[in-house]
Design a protein around this motif. Structure first.
Motif, mmCIF file in Angstrom:
data_model
loop_
_atom_site.group_PDB
_atom_site.id
_atom_site.type_symbol
_atom_site.label_atom_id
_atom_site.label_comp_id
_atom_site.label_asym_id
_atom_site.label_seq_id
_atom_site.Cartn_x
_atom_site.Cartn_y
_atom_site.Cartn_z
ATOM 1 N N LEU A 1 4.311 -55.366 -34.797
ATOM 2 C CA LEU A 1 3.808 -54.028 -35.114
ATOM 3 C C LEU A 1 2.310 -54.080 -35.378
ATOM 4 C CD1 LEU A 1 4.607 -51.047 -35.754
ATOM 5 C CD2 LEU A 1 4.865 -51.755 -38.143
ATOM 6 N N LEU A 2 1.900 -55.029 -36.203
ATOM 7 C CA LEU A 2 0.502 -55.277 -36.513
ATOM 8 C C LEU A 2 0.271 -56.783 -36.485
ATOM 9 C CD1 LEU A 2 -0.081 -52.755 -39.452
ATOM 10 C CD2 LEU A 2 -0.970 -52.550 -37.111
ATOM 11 N N ILE B 1 -1.380 -55.070 -32.897
ATOM 12 C CA ILE B 1 -0.688 -54.385 -31.807
ATOM 13 C C ILE B 1 -0.495 -55.343 -30.626
ATOM 14 C CG2 ILE B 1 -0.822 -52.449 -30.203
ATOM 15 C CD1 ILE B 1 -2.570 -51.008 -32.232
ATOM 16 N N ASP C 1 6.663 -48.093 -32.453
ATOM 17 C CA ASP C 1 5.636 -48.788 -33.227
ATOM 18 C C ASP C 1 4.472 -47.872 -33.559
ATOM 19 O OD1 ASP C 1 7.267 -50.929 -32.962
ATOM 20 O OD2 ASP C 1 5.898 -52.151 -31.772
ATOM 21 N N GLU C 2 4.101 -47.005 -32.602
ATOM 22 C CA GLU C 2 3.001 -46.083 -32.878
ATOM 23 C C GLU C 2 3.363 -45.132 -34.014
ATOM 24 O OE1 GLU C 2 -0.665 -44.364 -32.726
ATOM 25 O OE2 GLU C 2 0.034 -46.190 -31.753
ATOM 26 N N ARG D 1 3.113 -47.090 -37.237
ATOM 27 C CA ARG D 1 1.725 -47.334 -37.636
ATOM 28 C C ARG D 1 1.075 -46.062 -38.183
ATOM 29 N NH1 ARG D 1 1.813 -50.975 -33.107
ATOM 30 N NH2 ARG D 1 1.257 -49.275 -31.703
ATOM 31 N N GLU D 2 1.365 -44.959 -37.558
ATOM 32 C CA GLU D 2 0.829 -43.692 -38.074
ATOM 33 C C GLU D 2 1.415 -43.369 -39.445
ATOM 34 O OE1 GLU D 2 0.446 -38.988 -36.718
ATOM 35 O OE2 GLU D 2 1.308 -40.478 -35.360
#
Length: 494
Positions: free
Chosen positions: A119-120, A122, A158-159, A162-163
């Motif tokens: 996830l991080l 990316i 994942d986006e 992350r948001e």
């Protein structure tokens, strides 16, 4: 730690509050993040399960996988043998297997879910994998289909996560900043009265008198602290006034014998004197010195500390009082009709015998000096108390003087021409208080309780003057009976 302890209290309060809020907000954010991730992963797992079912059925029946597999964008598949070689795959995948050797070994026995990419930071192509054995429990031959792998892209999932992390971080920081600001203002407002108390206390420390703290009309902890401090300041001012009065009175009382002593010595040195005259001067100086010593002893007695009840020795009051009365009779020539004694056996208290004897001696001295016979000294008990009374039939003290009778150097108008220091009743009061007792003065129909402690009636004649000492008893032989005024008419306390 020492540097932290030197920080202002409001800073430490806000820091502690902010730390607690950070823990709470972090926990709440983690809970929200885990719930959202679980919901997104559940949707991916459902899609993978549907895709994997088609792949596995096709592999078991021998149907060509390109025909049977779904062709939705973002979804991929692979068919692997037992050696982790790719037998068939959807377009767009690398030639290598999506599974590691460890994942393949587990997938040969049971379905396995796994992720590729992070996830991080990316990853360029994050995938969610679902590997299922074609023939569970069977040992496939070399080159034969062994495991089907369904894969789906995690870019949107994942986006979204992350948001969500960014939004939670911003929201938590904003909430923490607002909570810290509110906490700081609340702490400063709550501690503002304490700062006012400190500044006013600093004024008092510089010598200001009569200053009192401005206490708000509330009942919170700060207001109660302010009222308690005001009470303490009032008591401190009263103690200071008593100290100043005591110093003034002591200076006045000491000035007379010192002046007499200095005058006698100066007169003796002005001209030559005979041996007899010098001897008389020395005798007079010795008498004045003895008066000064007696006055100093009296002042020291007034300032004595309370006795410790459980550790103090036992005092037999009937024996103590009887010995004192016999001593007075022997030294003054008084008979049993002039100085009477009524004392039953077995009445004991814990305390200092010498101080109690000094107190009773002062009461008898006052009765002999200012009262009239017969004088009765009685020791008895009432409830769990020992009662010592000294009664005389003299004219007594005025009602206006009774509240001031125990004040130091305070003497009635009729007693000013008599010898004495004016500390006799002060010593009695200090001794009674030191023994956790109560002193009562009743004279000519007027009554005064110096330090009210016990709700028991007085027993004495309505004529003359009666001084009563009530002391906590260690033991009483016959509870319920009072011998403190056996031959006196009872008179109820007011």
């Amino acid at each position: 730690m020492a540097r932290w302890g030197r920080q202002p209290l409001r800073v430490r309060l806000v820091a502690g509050f902010a730390a607690a809020m950070l823990v709470v907000l972090t926990g709440a954010g983690a809970f929200v993040y885990l719930r959202v991730r679980y919901a997104l992963d559940l949707r991916l797992d459902q899609d993978l399960a549907a895709q994997s079912a088609q792949l596995t059925d096709a592999a078991r029946t021998g149907t060509p996988l390109p025909t049977a597999a779904r062709t939705v964008p973002g979804e991929y598949w692979q068919l692997l043998d037992a050696g982790n070689h790719v037998l068939a795959a959807s377009p767009g995948l690398p030639a290598d297997s999506l599974l590691t050797p460890e994942q393949l070994n587990r997938a040969l026995r049971r379905p396995v879910r796994a992720d590729r990419g992070t996830l991080l930071p990316i990853s360029p192509r994050p995938l969610r994998l679902y590997a299922v054995p074609v023939q569970p429990g069977a040992a496939p031959a070399a080159g034969q289909p062994a495991v089907t792998v369904a894969a789906v892209r995690r870019d949107q999932r994942d986006e979204a996560l992350r948001e969500l992390i960014g939004q939670l971080a911003l929201a938590n920081l904003a909430a923490l900043a607002i909570a810290s600001l509110v906490g700081y203002r609340l702490a400063r407002a709550a501690l503002a009265p304490v700062e006012r108390y400190r500044s006013e206390a600093a004024r008092i420390a510089t010598g200001a008198t009569g200053v009192r703290l401005a206490v708000p009309a509330t009942d919170d902890e700060i207001a109660r602290l302010g009222r308690t401090l005001n009470d303490m300041l009032t008591a401190q001012d009263a103690a200071l006034d008593r100290e100043r009065q005591f110093i003034s009175d002591a200076s006045h009382e000491l000035r007379t014998p010192l002046t007499l002593l200095a005058t006698e010595l100066e007169l003796a040195l002005r001209r030559p004197r005979t041996t007899a005259e010098l001897e008389q001067t020395i005798r007079n100086a010795a008498a004045d010195t003895a008066d000064l010593i007696a006055l100093a002893d009296a002042l020291l007695t007034v300032g004595t500390q309370p006795v410790q009840g459980d550790t103090a020795p036992t005092v037999d009051l009937p024996a103590l009082v009887t010995d004192l009365v016999h001593h007075y009779r022997a030294t003054t020539g008084a008979d049993s009709d002039t100085l009477r004694c009524q004392a039953g056996p077995g009445l004991t208290v814990r305390g200092d015998a010498s101080r109690l004897g000094r107190a009773v001696t002062n009461l008898i001295d006052n009765a002999l000096r200012y009262g009239a016979p017969p004088i009765t000294v009685a020791v008895g008990h009432v409830d769990a108390l020992v009662r010592i009374t000294v009664h005389d039939t003299g004219p007594g003290m005025s009602a206006a003087f009774l509240p001031h009778a125990v004040e130091r150097f305070r003497r009635a108008d009729t007693a000013r021409t008599s010898p004495g220091t004016g500390l006799g009743l002060s010593i009695v009061d200090a001794t009674v208080r030191a023994h956790h007792g109560e002193l009562r003065i009743c004279s000519a129909g007027a009554h005064h309780r110096v330090n009210p402690l016990f709700d028991v009636p007085c027993e004495h004649s309505p004529q003359g003057t009666t001084l009563t000492m009530l002391l906590p008893s260690e033991q009483v032989d016959e509870p319920g009976e009072s011998t403190a005024g056996a031959n006196l008419a009872p008179w109820p306390d007011q």
